[in-house]
Motif scaffolding. Structure first.
Motif, PDB file in Angstrom:
ATOM      1  N   MET A  63      -6.752  23.317  -8.910  1.00 51.34           N
ATOM      2  CA  MET A  63      -7.627  23.547  -7.755  1.00 51.34           C
ATOM      3  C   MET A  63      -8.529  22.351  -7.500  1.00 51.34           C
ATOM      4  SD  MET A  63      -8.627  27.554  -8.394  1.00 51.34           S
ATOM      5  CE  MET A  63      -9.779  27.608  -7.017  1.00 51.34           C
ATOM      6  N   ILE A  64      -8.849  21.608  -8.541  1.00 51.27           N
ATOM      7  CA  ILE A  64      -9.623  20.362  -8.378  1.00 51.27           C
ATOM      8  C   ILE A  64      -8.680  19.203  -8.033  1.00 51.27           C
ATOM      9  CG2 ILE A  64     -11.061  18.658  -9.554  1.00 51.27           C
ATOM     10  CD1 ILE A  64     -12.624  21.081  -9.026  1.00 51.27           C
ATOM     11  N   ALA A  65      -7.520  19.197  -8.657  1.00 50.55           N
ATOM     12  CA  ALA A  65      -6.614  18.046  -8.505  1.00 50.55           C
ATOM     13  C   ALA A  65      -6.054  17.944  -7.092  1.00 50.55           C
ATOM     14  CB  ALA A  65      -5.473  18.158  -9.507  1.00 50.55           C
ATOM     15  N   ILE A  66      -5.714  19.084  -6.479  1.00 48.26           N
ATOM     16  CA  ILE A  66      -5.080  19.028  -5.155  1.00 48.26           C
ATOM     17  C   ILE A  66      -5.995  18.417  -4.099  1.00 48.26           C
ATOM     18  CG2 ILE A  66      -4.162  20.463  -3.273  1.00 48.26           C
ATOM     19  CD1 ILE A  66      -2.961  22.276  -5.443  1.00 48.26           C
ATOM     20  N   PRO A  67      -7.244  18.904  -3.935  1.00 48.87           N
ATOM     21  CA  PRO A  67      -8.109  18.229  -2.939  1.00 48.87           C
ATOM     22  C   PRO A  67      -8.435  16.784  -3.319  1.00 48.87           C
ATOM     23  CG  PRO A  67      -9.342  19.879  -4.183  1.00 48.87           C
ATOM     24  CD  PRO A  67      -7.907  20.079  -4.507  1.00 48.87           C
ATOM     25  N   MET A  68      -8.473  16.492  -4.635  1.00 54.03           N
ATOM     26  CA  MET A  68      -8.728  15.110  -5.054  1.00 54.03           C
ATOM     27  C   MET A  68      -7.599  14.198  -4.596  1.00 54.03           C
ATOM     28  SD  MET A  68      -8.819  13.574  -8.894  1.00 54.03           S
ATOM     29  CE  MET A  68      -7.026  13.633  -8.902  1.00 54.03           C
ATOM     30  N   VAL A  69      -6.354  14.658  -4.765  1.00 56.04           N
ATOM     31  CA  VAL A  69      -5.209  13.860  -4.324  1.00 56.04           C
ATOM     32  C   VAL A  69      -5.216  13.716  -2.808  1.00 56.04           C
ATOM     33  CG1 VAL A  69      -2.694  13.816  -4.161  1.00 56.04           C
ATOM     34  CG2 VAL A  69      -3.802  14.438  -6.318  1.00 56.04           C
ATOM     35  N   ALA A  70      -5.553  14.810  -2.099  1.00 58.22           N
ATOM     36  CA  ALA A  70      -5.624  14.737  -0.637  1.00 58.22           C
ATOM     37  C   ALA A  70      -6.662  13.714  -0.195  1.00 58.22           C
ATOM     38  CB  ALA A  70      -5.955  16.120  -0.065  1.00 58.22           C
ATOM     39  N   LEU A  71      -7.813  13.696  -0.863  1.00 60.67           N
ATOM     40  CA  LEU A  71      -8.856  12.711  -0.544  1.00 60.67           C
ATOM     41  C   LEU A  71      -8.365  11.287  -0.830  1.00 60.67           C
ATOM     42  CD1 LEU A  71     -11.761  12.066   0.297  1.00 60.67           C
ATOM     43  CD2 LEU A  71     -12.446  12.406  -2.096  1.00 60.67           C
ATOM     44  N   SER A  72      -7.632  11.147  -1.931  1.00 56.20           N
ATOM     45  CA  SER A  72      -7.106   9.825  -2.273  1.00 56.20           C
ATOM     46  C   SER A  72      -6.136   9.333  -1.205  1.00 56.20           C
ATOM     47  CB  SER A  72      -6.403   9.867  -3.633  1.00 56.20           C
ATOM     48  OG  SER A  72      -7.308  10.191  -4.665  1.00 56.20           O
ATOM     49  N   VAL A  73      -5.282  10.242  -0.714  1.00 55.34           N
ATOM     50  CA  VAL A  73      -4.325   9.871   0.335  1.00 55.34           C
ATOM     51  C   VAL A  73      -5.068   9.437   1.599  1.00 55.34           C
ATOM     52  CG1 VAL A  73      -2.503  10.721   1.860  1.00 55.34           C
ATOM     53  CG2 VAL A  73      -2.500  11.331  -0.571  1.00 55.34           C
ATOM     54  N   ILE A  74      -6.099  10.188   1.964  1.00 54.71           N
ATOM     55  CA  ILE A  74      -6.893   9.832   3.151  1.00 54.71           C
ATOM     56  C   ILE A  74      -7.548   8.460   2.966  1.00 54.71           C
ATOM     57  CG2 ILE A  74      -8.925  10.452   4.520  1.00 54.71           C
ATOM     58  CD1 ILE A  74      -8.234  13.400   3.922  1.00 54.71           C
ATOM     59  N   MET A  75      -8.123   8.223   1.774  1.00 55.60           N
ATOM     60  CA  MET A  75      -8.759   6.937   1.507  1.00 55.60           C
ATOM     61  C   MET A  75      -7.746   5.805   1.544  1.00 55.60           C
ATOM     62  SD  MET A  75     -11.970   7.413   1.237  1.00 55.60           S
ATOM     63  CE  MET A  75     -12.421   5.817   0.568  1.00 55.60           C
ATOM     64  N   ARG A  76      -6.536   6.061   1.042  1.00 50.99           N
ATOM     65  CA  ARG A  76      -5.496   5.020   1.068  1.00 50.99           C
ATOM     66  C   ARG A  76      -5.125   4.675   2.515  1.00 50.99           C
ATOM     67  NH1 ARG A  76      -2.121   4.507  -3.711  1.00 50.99           N
ATOM     68  NH2 ARG A  76      -0.275   4.328  -2.419  1.00 50.99           N
ATOM     69  N   GLN A  77      -5.061   5.693   3.388  1.00 53.91           N
ATOM     70  CA  GLN A  77      -4.743   5.429   4.785  1.00 53.91           C
ATOM     71  C   GLN A  77      -5.860   4.646   5.467  1.00 53.91           C
ATOM     72  OE1 GLN A  77      -1.839   5.986   6.427  1.00 53.91           O
ATOM     73  NE2 GLN A  77      -1.104   6.529   4.382  1.00 53.91           N
ATOM     74  N   ILE A  78      -7.094   4.989   5.139  1.00 55.10           N
ATOM     75  CA  ILE A  78      -8.228   4.238   5.697  1.00 55.10           C
ATOM     76  C   ILE A  78      -8.177   2.795   5.223  1.00 55.10           C
ATOM     77  CG2 ILE A  78     -10.752   4.013   5.681  1.00 55.10           C
ATOM     78  CD1 ILE A  78     -10.899   7.076   5.522  1.00 55.10           C
ATOM     79  N   ASN A  79      -7.897   2.613   3.909  1.00 54.61           N
ATOM     80  CA  ASN A  79      -7.789   1.254   3.367  1.00 54.61           C
ATOM     81  C   ASN A  79      -6.673   0.477   4.048  1.00 54.61           C
ATOM     82  OD1 ASN A  79      -9.846   1.643   1.513  1.00 54.61           O
ATOM     83  ND2 ASN A  79      -8.482   2.410  -0.064  1.00 54.61           N
ATOM     84  N   TYR A  80      -5.527   1.147   4.257  1.00 54.13           N
ATOM     85  CA  TYR A  80      -4.399   0.494   4.908  1.00 54.13           C
ATOM     86  C   TYR A  80      -4.783   0.026   6.313  1.00 54.13           C
ATOM     87  CZ  TYR A  80      -0.003  -0.018   7.417  1.00 54.13           C
ATOM     88  OH  TYR A  80       1.009  -0.499   8.203  1.00 54.13           O
ATOM     89  N   SER A  81      -5.481   0.900   7.063  1.00 52.60           N
ATOM     90  CA  SER A  81      -5.886   0.538   8.420  1.00 52.60           C
ATOM     91  C   SER A  81      -6.852  -0.644   8.409  1.00 52.60           C
ATOM     92  CB  SER A  81      -6.541   1.748   9.108  1.00 52.60           C
ATOM     93  OG  SER A  81      -5.636   2.828   9.190  1.00 52.60           O
ATOM     94  N   GLN A  82      -7.817  -0.613   7.470  1.00 49.33           N
ATOM     95  CA  GLN A  82      -8.774  -1.708   7.391  1.00 49.33           C
ATOM     96  C   GLN A  82      -8.084  -3.019   7.000  1.00 49.33           C
ATOM     97  OE1 GLN A  82     -11.582  -0.088   4.580  1.00 49.33           O
ATOM     98  NE2 GLN A  82     -12.873   0.804   6.193  1.00 49.33           N
ATOM     99  N   GLU A  83      -7.170  -2.949   6.027  1.00 48.27           N
ATOM    100  CA  GLU A  83      -6.455  -4.155   5.606  1.00 48.27           C
ATOM    101  C   GLU A  83      -5.585  -4.691   6.741  1.00 48.27           C
ATOM    102  OE1 GLU A  83      -4.256  -3.164   2.156  1.00 48.27           O
ATOM    103  OE2 GLU A  83      -6.015  -2.968   0.861  1.00 48.27           O
ATOM    104  N   LEU A  84      -4.964  -3.788   7.499  1.00 57.26           N
ATOM    105  CA  LEU A  84      -4.132  -4.217   8.619  1.00 57.26           C
ATOM    106  C   LEU A  84      -4.959  -4.933   9.673  1.00 57.26           C
ATOM    107  CD1 LEU A  84      -1.446  -4.279  10.111  1.00 57.26           C
ATOM    108  CD2 LEU A  84      -1.968  -1.996  11.018  1.00 57.26           C
ATOM    109  N   VAL A  85      -6.136  -4.381   9.989  1.00 56.32           N
ATOM    110  CA  VAL A  85      -7.018  -5.017  10.983  1.00 56.32           C
ATOM    111  C   VAL A  85      -7.452  -6.395  10.509  1.00 56.32           C
ATOM    112  CG1 VAL A  85      -9.285  -4.877  12.090  1.00 56.32           C
ATOM    113  CG2 VAL A  85      -7.824  -2.851  11.988  1.00 56.32           C
ATOM    114  N   ARG A  86      -7.888  -6.488   9.235  1.00 57.78           N
ATOM    115  CA  ARG A  86      -8.328  -7.784   8.707  1.00 57.78           C
ATOM    116  C   ARG A  86      -7.183  -8.789   8.693  1.00 57.78           C
ATOM    117  NH1 ARG A  86     -11.411  -4.477   5.063  1.00 57.78           N
ATOM    118  NH2 ARG A  86      -9.702  -4.566   3.544  1.00 57.78           N
ATOM    119  N   PHE A  87      -5.998  -8.319   8.290  1.00 54.66           N
ATOM    120  CA  PHE A  87      -4.848  -9.220   8.218  1.00 54.66           C
ATOM    121  C   PHE A  87      -4.449  -9.710   9.611  1.00 54.66           C
ATOM    122  CE2 PHE A  87      -0.131  -9.818   7.779  1.00 54.66           C
ATOM    123  CZ  PHE A  87      -0.209 -10.967   6.998  1.00 54.66           C
ATOM    124  N   LEU A  88      -4.433  -8.806  10.583  1.00 60.19           N
ATOM    125  CA  LEU A  88      -4.066  -9.198  11.942  1.00 60.19           C
ATOM    126  C   LEU A  88      -5.098 -10.131  12.556  1.00 60.19           C
ATOM    127  CD1 LEU A  88      -2.608  -5.872  13.413  1.00 60.19           C
ATOM    128  CD2 LEU A  88      -1.390  -7.846  12.488  1.00 60.19           C
TER     129      LEU A  88
END
Length: 565
Positions: free
Chosen positions: A211-236
């Motif tokens: 019950m703790i692990a599932i929302p933690m993983v979901a948060l991690s996925v969201i953070m990874r997508q945010i990081n990907y978007s930020q890295e893409l903007v900086r790279f472009l």
């Protein structure tokens, strides 16, 4: 890190692990072990490794949070093994190349020390091996705080030692710096997370931990997508700035200089080359980069390279793994070391005018973000080259050999006349040279491989002579080197250096029948002449050097240097 240091750290980890494991087992053996609970905790450990993310440039793995829960539930022995396993999983997801494999024993040693030190601190501060409880006060907040504090201090101390003693060259590192506050904050944010894991396990068993692990993983996925978007903007953004710099350059050479200088700083690039398809039936390899410079010349063959597929489809190709069977050219220039590649079209007015290829020793070095950015660079490069080429085309045609890119006969004669007419020049020399048995090479291996040999010889001449003189293709298989301010003795020494540079290293030719590259040895014969002692005008100077080459070198057995006498 040197090879010796890599081996030392690997042996050190093995010895430390082998010695510490039975000692830790004796001091704190496994407890509260059930198949479901251990499997659940192991799965959570794997998830923390697979779904790490970055915050403010720092890799976040909620390892210490779940590590505390595993320590309190199962004891130090199980926590140590799970942590080692988690670190292995994490490192294997980071696309580590063969040259960086030492990171695995380095990190395993560091986290082994962290586990032992933090567990020892917990017991030293009064923590006990108590039964599973829902009462936080029974756990002892001081021992838990000590667990995290010692974990952070041990991790930081080991990192400082690694940067100072193991890296080549050493990196200056402080125990506390500007980023330390952020790392301390992250470390202690793990404390409530670790307690939450433990208490949910105490209340609901393995279901509570999930019950703790599932929302933690979901948060991690969201953070990874945010990081990907930020890295893409900086790279472009960096790609756009780089593209603007390219389009401001009006020299083809300077365009490539800028490209090959900047690109390895933007992405992991061990090999890079550009193939132009200005004339589709005669694609031309115009520049190649190797991070670790090799001496062998690999003649380009479009059927052996990834660029042909990119040119025909007009789409980027990205891949990982061995290139030996798919792309022999890329495999040959990387000495079979390339483990990932990215090849993009250079588009101009809707047409592919060239292909740019990057390769790395790292597996999966290039991502979707890399592809998007480098496709844009490819288009900027196409525009820049067209602008620069239009600016230079007439000058280049009048001064250069189109096959070897050396100066041509016309430019050579202008340079010799200029030296004769310069009263400040007291002496200068010329070397005439001819490839031995070149007709036999053409007859045996074909004219395309004959051209590859001409290009290879030209490259060695250019590298050997460097800034000491002017290298020109006189015609056919004949080359000329003009050496200002060099007397006959210095000229002879340079000629001998050139002869050895050509003769001692093999040339590579493409065997179409067997679809592979073969090595052959090539020699040249050379003749020298010096002005004004040997000749009063350019024609006489060239004739004398040519005479020395044929009479003194060719007719005396070839592969030798002869002076005009």
């Amino acid at each position: 890190m040197s090879i010796i240091k890599q081996r030392v750290i690997t042996v050190a980890w093995l010895l430390t692990f082998i010695i510490s494991l039975p000692l830790v087992y004796a001091a704190d053996p496994p407890r509260n072990i059930t198949t479901s609970s251990l499997l659940t905790v192991a799965i959570v450990f794997i998830l923390t490794a697979l779904f790490s993310f970055k915050v403010n440039g720092t890799d976040i793995i909620v390892l210490q949070g779940i590590g505390l829960a595993a320590f309190l539930i199962f004891g130090l022995f199980v926590e140590l093994l799970l942590t080692q396993f988690c670190i292995c999983v994490y490192l294997l997801t980071q696309r580590i190349s063969k040259t960086d494999l030492h990171r695995i024993p380095v990190n395993l040693t560091m986290f082994l020390l962290v586990s032992v030190a933090s567990g020892t601190a917990y017991y030293f501060l009064g923590g006990g091996k108590i039964a599973i409880t829902r009462n936080v006060l029974q756990l002892g907040l001081l021992p838990i705080a000590g667990f995290y504090t010692v974990a952070y201090l041990t991790n930081t101390a080991v990192l400082v030692l690694i940067r100072k003693w193991l890296l080549d060259p050493p990196v200056k590192a402080r125990f506390f710096d500007r980023d330390s506050l952020w790392e301390v904050l992250i470390t202690f944010l793990m404390l409530p997370l670790g307690l939450a894991f433990y208490l949910m396990y105490a209340a609901r068993g393995w279901e509570g931990m999930l019950m703790i692990a599932i929302p933690m993983v979901a948060l991690s996925v969201i953070m990874r997508q945010i990081n990907y978007s930020q890295e893409l903007v900086r790279f472009l953004q960096s790609v756009n700035r780089f593209g603007q710099q390219l389009t401001e350059v009006l020299s083809v050479k300077h365009v490539f200089d800028l490209l090959f200088e900047k690109m390895p700083k933007m992405l992991p690039v061990d090999y890079m080359y550009v193939v132009l398809y200005t004339h589709p039936d005669r694609p031309k390899l115009v520049r190649i980069f190797r991070k670790e410079q090799g001496e062998s010349f690999v003649p380009f063959q479009q059927e052996a390279d990834v660029s042909l597929s990119v040119y025909r489809q007009g789409k980027a190709v990205i891949g990982s793994g061995s290139t030996a069977t798919l792309y022999p050219f890329l495999d040959a220039i990387s000495d079979s070391r390339a483990r990932s590649y990215l090849s993009v079209p250079m588009m101009h007015h809707g047409q592919v005018i060239g292909v740019m290829t990057l390769a790395s020793h790292m597996s999966r070095a290039y991502t979707k973000t890399s592809r998007i950015g480098i496709e844009i660079v490819g288009d900027f490069l196409a525009i820049s080259l067209e602008n620069a080429k239009n600016f230079e085309i007439r000058k280049k045609e009048s001064e250069r050999c189109p096959l070897t890119d050396l100066y041509n006969y016309r430019y050579l004669m202008k340079a010799i006349n200029k030296l004769y007419n310069n009263p400040l020049v007291d002496v200068f020399s010329i070397i005439m040279m001819d490839i031995d048995n070149f007709k036999s090479i053409n007859d045996t291996y074909g004219h395309q491989n004959g051209n590859a040999i001409l290009i290879g010889v030209a490259n060695r001449l250019r590298k050997t002579v460097s800034t000491k003189g002017i290298v020109a293709r006189y015609g056919g298989e004949e080359f000329t080197v003009l050496l200002p301010d060099m007397d006959r003795n210095l000229c002879f020494a340079v000629a001998e250096t050139i002869r050895l540079a050509v003769a001692t290293e093999p040339f590579m030719i493409f065997n179409e029948i067997e679809n592979r590259y073969d090595k052959i040895f090539v020699t040249i014969s050379l003749g020298t002449s010096t002005a004004p002692a040997d000749a009063k005008d350019p024609s006489e100077l060239i004739f004398n050097a040519d005479h020395a080459m044929y009479k003194g070198a060719k007719q005396q057995g070839k592969n030798r240097v002869a002076r005009y006498i």
